[in-house]
Design a protein around this motif. Structure first.
Motif, short mmCIF file in Angstrom:
data_model
loop_
_atom_site.label_atom_id
_atom_site.label_comp_id
_atom_site.label_asym_id
_atom_site.label_seq_id
_atom_site.Cartn_x
_atom_site.Cartn_y
_atom_site.Cartn_z
N HIS A 124 0.83 -1.20 0.00
CA HIS A 124 0.00 0.00 0.00
C HIS A 124 0.86 1.26 0.00
O HIS A 124 0.42 2.31 0.45
CB HIS A 124 -0.94 0.00 1.21
N TYR A 157 2.80 4.58 -1.31
CA TYR A 157 2.33 5.70 -2.12
C TYR A 157 2.53 5.41 -3.60
O TYR A 157 1.60 5.53 -4.40
CB TYR A 157 3.07 6.98 -1.71
N VAL A 173 0.26 2.62 -5.06
CA VAL A 173 -1.13 3.07 -5.25
C VAL A 173 -1.22 3.95 -6.50
O VAL A 173 -2.12 3.78 -7.33
CB VAL A 173 -1.65 3.82 -4.00
N GLN A 174 -0.26 4.85 -6.67
CA GLN A 174 -0.25 5.71 -7.85
C GLN A 174 -0.14 4.88 -9.13
O GLN A 174 -0.88 5.10 -10.08
CB GLN A 174 0.93 6.70 -7.78
N ALA A 207 -9.09 9.99 -8.71
CA ALA A 207 -8.61 9.41 -7.45
C ALA A 207 -7.09 9.47 -7.37
O ALA A 207 -6.52 9.78 -6.31
CB ALA A 207 -9.10 7.97 -7.31
N ARG A 208 -6.43 9.22 -8.49
CA ARG A 208 -4.96 9.28 -8.52
C ARG A 208 -4.47 10.70 -8.25
O ARG A 208 -3.55 10.90 -7.46
CB ARG A 208 -4.43 8.78 -9.87
N THR A 261 -6.13 13.10 -6.63
CA THR A 261 -6.44 13.42 -5.23
C THR A 261 -5.44 12.75 -4.30
O THR A 261 -4.95 13.37 -3.35
CB THR A 261 -7.88 12.98 -4.88
N HIS A 262 -5.13 11.50 -4.56
CA HIS A 262 -4.16 10.77 -3.75
C HIS A 262 -2.81 11.46 -3.80
O HIS A 262 -2.14 11.63 -2.78
CB HIS A 262 -4.05 9.33 -4.27
N ARG A 263 -2.41 11.90 -4.99
CA ARG A 263 -1.14 12.60 -5.14
C ARG A 263 -1.15 13.92 -4.36
O ARG A 263 -0.20 14.24 -3.66
CB ARG A 263 -0.84 12.87 -6.62
N TYR A 300 -0.98 12.94 -0.52
CA TYR A 300 0.12 12.15 0.04
C TYR A 300 1.48 12.33 -0.61
O TYR A 300 2.46 11.78 -0.11
CB TYR A 300 -0.25 10.66 0.02
N ASP A 301 1.57 13.08 -1.69
CA ASP A 301 2.85 13.23 -2.37
C ASP A 301 3.90 13.85 -1.46
O ASP A 301 5.01 13.34 -1.33
CB ASP A 301 2.69 14.05 -3.65
N ASP A 323 4.93 11.51 1.34
CA ASP A 323 5.81 10.46 0.84
C ASP A 323 7.22 11.00 0.60
O ASP A 323 8.20 10.32 0.90
CB ASP A 323 5.24 9.86 -0.45
#
Length: 136
Positions: free
Chosen positions: A18, A20, A23-24, A106-107, A109-111, A114-115, A118
């Protein structure tokens, strides 16, 4: 075509991982796979429409040749079935497009979320807990 749409073992990197970057990568791969499927489905749909038109034309020719009407009906039914399948394929293409756009969203938003975290985590010399460690 169908072999490229099936989920291949190991297609998504590390289902237990899981991190970063994993997931990306998985979200990007999922979106690209859906985009590729859309292109293949477009080709399939076009073929169904061509074959539906051919079936209707053939049914009309069979009728004009005064053959048994059951063959006319069967041929027209095939044409109608192919037309219906082409319509349903169009709906599938639209759904794949929507899901692909959602995966990309989603990618992103995740970036955004959490970028930076990370980046900080990777730049530390000390080991840090795995993601989700504090949630347990």
């Amino acid at each position: 075509m169908s072999h490229s749409l099936r989920m291949r073992p190991g297609a998504l990197a590390g289902s237990e991982d899981h991190s970063y970057q994993t997931v990306q990568n998985n979200l990007r791969l999922f979106s690209q796979t859906l985009d590729n499927a859309q292109a293949e489905l477009e080709i399939l749909m076009a073929g169904m429409r061509v074959n539906a038109d051919r079936a209707h034309t053939l049914g009309s020719r069979i009728e004009a040749a005064e053959l048994d009407m059951r063959f006319v009906y069967m041929t027209h039914h095939v044409g109608h079935a192919l037309t219906g399948a082409a319509r349903q394929t169009q709906l599938l293409i639209q759904s794949a497009s929507e899901v692909s756009a959602l995966a990309e969203s989603a990618r992103r938003t995740h970036r955004e979320l959490y970028d930076r975290l990370d980046e900080i985590r990777r730049s530390r010399k000390e080991r840090t807990p795995k993601p989700g460690f504090l949630v347990r």
